[in-house]
Scaffold this motif. Structure first.
Motif, PDB file in Angstrom:
ATOM      1  N   GLN A  36       0.823  -1.204   0.000  1.00 31.43           N
ATOM      2  CA  GLN A  36       0.000   0.000   0.000  1.00 31.43           C
ATOM      3  C   GLN A  36       0.861   1.260   0.000  1.00 31.43           C
ATOM      4  O   GLN A  36       0.562   2.236  -0.687  1.00 31.43           O
ATOM      5  CB  GLN A  36      -0.923  -0.012   1.230  1.00 31.43           C
ATOM      6  CG  GLN A  36      -1.918   1.126   1.288  1.00 31.43           C
ATOM      7  CD  GLN A  36      -3.005   1.007   0.236  1.00 31.43           C
ATOM      8  OE1 GLN A  36      -3.253  -0.090  -0.262  1.00 31.43           O
ATOM      9  NE2 GLN A  36      -3.627   2.115  -0.099  1.00 31.43           N
ATOM     10  N   GLU A 125      -8.791  -6.835   4.100  1.00 26.19           N
ATOM     11  CA  GLU A 125      -8.600  -5.538   4.747  1.00 26.19           C
ATOM     12  C   GLU A 125      -9.943  -5.070   5.298  1.00 26.19           C
ATOM     13  O   GLU A 125     -10.965  -5.154   4.618  1.00 26.19           O
ATOM     14  CB  GLU A 125      -8.053  -4.521   3.746  1.00 26.19           C
ATOM     15  CG  GLU A 125      -7.891  -3.123   4.309  1.00 26.19           C
ATOM     16  CD  GLU A 125      -7.398  -2.146   3.257  1.00 26.19           C
ATOM     17  OE1 GLU A 125      -7.696  -0.944   3.387  1.00 26.19           O
ATOM     18  OE2 GLU A 125      -6.724  -2.586   2.304  1.00 26.19           O
ATOM     19  N   ARG A 127     -12.215  -2.007   7.240  1.00 22.21           N
ATOM     20  CA  ARG A 127     -12.334  -0.589   7.578  1.00 22.21           C
ATOM     21  C   ARG A 127     -13.634  -0.401   8.362  1.00 22.21           C
ATOM     22  O   ARG A 127     -14.698  -0.822   7.904  1.00 22.21           O
ATOM     23  CB  ARG A 127     -12.353   0.284   6.317  1.00 22.21           C
ATOM     24  CG  ARG A 127     -11.035   0.318   5.571  1.00 22.21           C
ATOM     25  CD  ARG A 127     -11.215   0.899   4.179  1.00 22.21           C
ATOM     26  NE  ARG A 127     -11.737   2.250   4.228  1.00 22.21           N
ATOM     27  CZ  ARG A 127     -10.978   3.343   4.195  1.00 22.21           C
ATOM     28  NH1 ARG A 127      -9.666   3.222   4.163  1.00 22.21           N
ATOM     29  NH2 ARG A 127     -11.525   4.526   4.205  1.00 22.21           N
ATOM     30  N   GLU A 129     -16.065   2.484   9.753  1.00 17.88           N
ATOM     31  CA  GLU A 129     -16.326   3.886   9.482  1.00 17.88           C
ATOM     32  C   GLU A 129     -17.490   4.390  10.308  1.00 17.88           C
ATOM     33  O   GLU A 129     -18.406   3.643  10.661  1.00 17.88           O
ATOM     34  CB  GLU A 129     -16.615   4.089   7.991  1.00 17.88           C
ATOM     35  CG  GLU A 129     -15.466   3.659   7.097  1.00 17.88           C
ATOM     36  CD  GLU A 129     -15.817   3.690   5.623  1.00 17.88           C
ATOM     37  OE1 GLU A 129     -17.018   3.618   5.322  1.00 17.88           O
ATOM     38  OE2 GLU A 129     -14.899   3.780   4.805  1.00 17.88           O
ATOM     39  N   LYS A 135     -11.847  10.230   7.920  1.00 18.12           N
ATOM     40  CA  LYS A 135     -11.094   8.994   7.823  1.00 18.12           C
ATOM     41  C   LYS A 135     -11.796   7.941   8.668  1.00 18.12           C
ATOM     42  O   LYS A 135     -12.578   8.255   9.566  1.00 18.12           O
ATOM     43  CB  LYS A 135      -9.650   9.196   8.293  1.00 18.12           C
ATOM     44  CG  LYS A 135      -9.517   9.647   9.734  1.00 18.12           C
ATOM     45  CD  LYS A 135      -8.054   9.835  10.090  1.00 18.12           C
ATOM     46  CE  LYS A 135      -7.900  10.234  11.560  1.00 18.12           C
ATOM     47  NZ  LYS A 135      -6.474  10.417  11.910  1.00 18.12           N
ATOM     48  N   PRO A 136     -11.525   6.659   8.407  1.00 18.13           N
ATOM     49  CA  PRO A 136     -12.211   5.597   9.158  1.00 18.13           C
ATOM     50  C   PRO A 136     -11.810   5.592  10.623  1.00 18.13           C
ATOM     51  O   PRO A 136     -10.726   6.039  10.999  1.00 18.13           O
ATOM     52  CB  PRO A 136     -11.773   4.325   8.428  1.00 18.13           C
ATOM     53  CG  PRO A 136     -10.530   4.686   7.715  1.00 18.13           C
ATOM     54  CD  PRO A 136     -10.644   6.132   7.360  1.00 18.13           C
ATOM     55  N   GLU A 139      -8.628   1.004  10.721  1.00 13.48           N
ATOM     56  CA  GLU A 139      -8.280   0.373   9.437  1.00 13.48           C
ATOM     57  C   GLU A 139      -7.282  -0.737   9.740  1.00 13.48           C
ATOM     58  O   GLU A 139      -6.190  -0.467  10.261  1.00 13.48           O
ATOM     59  CB  GLU A 139      -7.688   1.405   8.488  1.00 13.48           C
ATOM     60  CG  GLU A 139      -7.503   0.901   7.082  1.00 13.48           C
ATOM     61  CD  GLU A 139      -7.157   2.021   6.115  1.00 13.48           C
ATOM     62  OE1 GLU A 139      -7.153   1.773   4.899  1.00 13.48           O
ATOM     63  OE2 GLU A 139      -6.879   3.136   6.588  1.00 13.48           O
ATOM     64  N   ARG A 141      -5.051  -3.674   8.275  1.00  8.35           N
ATOM     65  CA  ARG A 141      -4.389  -4.337   7.160  1.00  8.35           C
ATOM     66  C   ARG A 141      -3.372  -5.323   7.741  1.00  8.35           C
ATOM     67  O   ARG A 141      -2.315  -4.906   8.212  1.00  8.35           O
ATOM     68  CB  ARG A 141      -3.631  -3.339   6.270  1.00  8.35           C
ATOM     69  CG  ARG A 141      -4.460  -2.226   5.670  1.00  8.35           C
ATOM     70  CD  ARG A 141      -3.608  -1.537   4.606  1.00  8.35           C
ATOM     71  NE  ARG A 141      -4.304  -0.426   4.018  1.00  8.35           N
ATOM     72  CZ  ARG A 141      -3.941   0.856   4.178  1.00  8.35           C
ATOM     73  NH1 ARG A 141      -2.888   1.153   4.909  1.00  8.35           N
ATOM     74  NH2 ARG A 141      -4.622   1.810   3.612  1.00  8.35           N
ATOM     75  N   THR A 292     -19.160  -4.669   1.839  1.00 13.33           N
ATOM     76  CA  THR A 292     -19.415  -3.524   2.698  1.00 13.33           C
ATOM     77  C   THR A 292     -20.832  -3.606   3.240  1.00 13.33           C
ATOM     78  O   THR A 292     -21.733  -4.132   2.563  1.00 13.33           O
ATOM     79  CB  THR A 292     -19.210  -2.199   1.930  1.00 13.33           C
ATOM     80  OG1 THR A 292     -19.411  -1.099   2.805  1.00 13.33           O
ATOM     81  CG2 THR A 292     -20.168  -2.087   0.755  1.00 13.33           C
ATOM     82  N   ASP A 327     -14.820   8.999   1.776  1.00 17.51           N
ATOM     83  CA  ASP A 327     -13.822   8.039   1.291  1.00 17.51           C
ATOM     84  C   ASP A 327     -13.631   8.277  -0.187  1.00 17.51           C
ATOM     85  O   ASP A 327     -14.573   8.246  -0.951  1.00 17.51           O
ATOM     86  CB  ASP A 327     -14.299   6.614   1.535  1.00 17.51           C
ATOM     87  CG  ASP A 327     -13.208   5.593   1.270  1.00 17.51           C
ATOM     88  OD1 ASP A 327     -12.135   6.004   0.793  1.00 17.51           O
ATOM     89  OD2 ASP A 327     -13.438   4.411   1.524  1.00 17.51           O
ATOM     90  N   ARG A 332     -15.454   1.192  -1.712  1.00 20.01           N
ATOM     91  CA  ARG A 332     -15.626   0.726  -0.350  1.00 20.01           C
ATOM     92  C   ARG A 332     -16.890   1.271   0.288  1.00 20.01           C
ATOM     93  O   ARG A 332     -17.235   0.884   1.392  1.00 20.01           O
ATOM     94  CB  ARG A 332     -14.417   1.165   0.490  1.00 20.01           C
ATOM     95  CG  ARG A 332     -13.118   0.446   0.101  1.00 20.01           C
ATOM     96  CD  ARG A 332     -11.960   1.104   0.805  1.00 20.01           C
ATOM     97  NE  ARG A 332     -10.723   0.364   0.584  1.00 20.01           N
ATOM     98  CZ  ARG A 332      -9.524   0.901   0.647  1.00 20.01           C
ATOM     99  NH1 ARG A 332      -9.387   2.171   0.904  1.00 20.01           N
ATOM    100  NH2 ARG A 332      -8.447   0.174   0.447  1.00 20.01           N
TER     101      ARG A 332
END
Length: 508
Positions: A36, A125, A127, A129, A135-136, A139, A141, A292, A327, A332
């Protein structure tokens, strides 16, 4: 990526300690964090390796790559998450410790992403929210796929429990109910009716500009000079120029449709919309998989869309705005409940998810037809400028551009004839468009603000515009507004909506 309920561990009890509940990321998470981080350096590194001149100084960027690898490993060894009561606790850092407590009731959207690399390693991954953030909340990963599914299930169960306690509703069984699935034929139709091919064109332009900012302009200049030079040798007149332009446009549109079909297959293969209690879950993707989910209570506004090609295939699309963190990666976000479906299927979804709104029985009220000229008048300066430019280049043939004005009049009258609005005890809706049609609506409880505006033309014509604001509105969503209302009607509707909102907020 259909989860197996047998692999999901039972939720941690409310009395669990953080030590008992803490879990690590997947052992290979450092690799995905590194990938990433390296995405933005891929093209420069490739250019360095391919077009480098052998200077040792060109190897210095590899030191940055090593530093990113160390950072990725550091994040793996210092990141912990666990469940304590009705909250998720995330711990990270060694020298600078960070502890984040996220109540389950605050988590509005859970997004699981699997690229091709994720699927090879059996990881995902995650997330988490919430509304009103850039921003979440968290997160991760990356996690094992079973752990990611278990975390999503836990958030859904605990979040629903908090909503039940707050709203006094009866808790529903945690069973997935399929609402909509897209077979491959529908995905192909989606590619044909959408303009997603422009994404490929934009990505190609951005990638080319990484190598040379002048690459694209130079190509256009070279091709333009060659085409116009050849046309001049053939002594093309205005009809030949027009035919050549139409042919090039047709080839461009065909290429865009082919790219759109390819992207639709990659993004929407295996699309399935399902319902888990009061949460909606979307799963889709061919090489990479996106999953999602969001609570139905977080849906703020709805958009029903119907373009020209939609009508050819007798299809529509249904999108929603949800109150979650902004986002930039729209894959997502839970936005498309029905990327493409029949009108009956879209209406059925709305009726199922908004049973008290009475969507099919809304009392639509048309807007005044006499306002068509206000839609037409803005096309006049544009048509005159284009006509002047074409007449200067082609002489009398250029005045044919004035034929756009009758078409604009017809188009404006069609827009005015279709424009309408409807208001019930539960819903406010606006209908607009003609060539491309849309229905934009929201529950009255989800309205954030009302605004009544009057431009100088409105004051002259005795009309007004009512703006209705909701949270989470998408940048490309049509506005929720009622234009060209007679002033008395606008004032009455504004007062009625204001009283309704005040009454309901007092009950809260």
């Amino acid at each position: 990526m259909t989860p197996d309920s047998s692999v999901a561990p039972a939720p941690a009890p409310a009395t669990a300690t953080s030590a008992d509940a803490e879990r690590r990321l997947h052992p290979m998470s450092w690799l995905f964090v590194l990938v990433q981080q390296l995405k933005q350096f891929v093209l420069p590194l490739v250019a360095l390796l391919v077009f480098g001149r052998g200077d040792r100084n060109e190897l210095w960027p590899l030191i940055g790559v090593g530093a990113l690898a160390v950072f990725s490993l550091w994040q793996y060894f210092t990141y912990r998450y666990g469940v304590v009561g009705d909250a998720l606790v995330v711990r990270s850092g060694v020298f600078e410790r960070s502890v984040r407590v996220i109540p389950f009731a605050r988590i509005h959207n859970v997004a699981l992403q699997q690229s091709l690399l994720h699927r090879l390693f059996g990881v995902a991954e995650v997330r988490l929210e919430s509304a009103g953030g850039n921003k979440p909340e968290a997160e991760m990963r990356v996690l094992k796929l079973a752990d990611a599914i278990a975390l999503e299930t836990l958030v859904r169960q605990r979040g629903r429990g908090a909503a039940v306690a707050a709203d006094g509703e009866t808790q529903e069984a945690d069973l997935a109910t399929p609402l909509l699935s897209l077979p491959p034929t529908e995905v192909l139709r989606l590619g044909l009716v959408s303009n997603r091919g422009m994404i490929v064109v934009g990505a190609a332009v951005a990638g080319a500009s990484q190598f040379s900012p002048r690459l694209i302009p130079n190509l256009f200049e070279t091709w333009g000079a060659a085409l116009f030079g050849w046309a001049g040798q053939q002594h093309f007149g205005p009809p030949e120029y027009a035919l050549a332009a139409i042919s090039l446009m047709a080839l461009f549109v065909l290429a865009l449709r082919l790219f759109s079909v390819l992207l639709a297959l990659l993004q929407y293969h295996g699309f399935q919309l399902s319902e888990h209690g009061r949460r909606l879950t979307v799963e889709r993707g061919l090489l990479g998989r996106w999953r999602t989910s969001a609570s139905r209570r977080r849906i703020q506004a709805w958009t029903l869309h119907e373009g020209v090609l939609h009508r050819v295939f007798k299809r529509r699309s249904l999108e929603v705005d949800t109150a979650v963190a902004e986002d930039q990666n729209q894959q997502r976000a839970l936005r498309e409940l029905a990327p493409i479906a029949t009108p009956q299927a879209c209406d059925g979804l709305i009726e199922h998810l908004l049973p008290a709104a009475g969507w099919s029985q809304l009392p639509w009220r048309p807007l005044p037809m006499r306002s068509w000229w206000r839609l037409f008048v803005w096309d006049v300066p544009f048509a005159l400028l284009v006509t002047a430019a074409l007449a200067w280049r082609f002489g009398g043939w250029g005045t044919l551009a004035l034929l756009w004005l009758p078409w604009s009049i017809y188009k404006a009258r069609q827009h005015a004839a279709r424009a309408a609005y409807a208001c019930s005890d539960e819903l406010i809706a606006v209908r607009g468009g003609w060539w491309t049609r849309h229905w934009r609506f929201a529950e009255l409880d989800k309205l954030q603000a009302l605004q009544l505006t009057r431009s100088p033309i409105d004051r002259r014509c005795g009309t007004a515009t009512l703006w209705l604001d909701t949270a989470g509105a998408g940048a490309w969503s049509p506005p929720l507004r009622i234009r060209f209302l007679p002033e008395a009607d606008a004032q009455a509707l504004y007062a009625a909506l204001a009283r309704t909102l005040a009454r309901r907020r007092l009950r809260w």
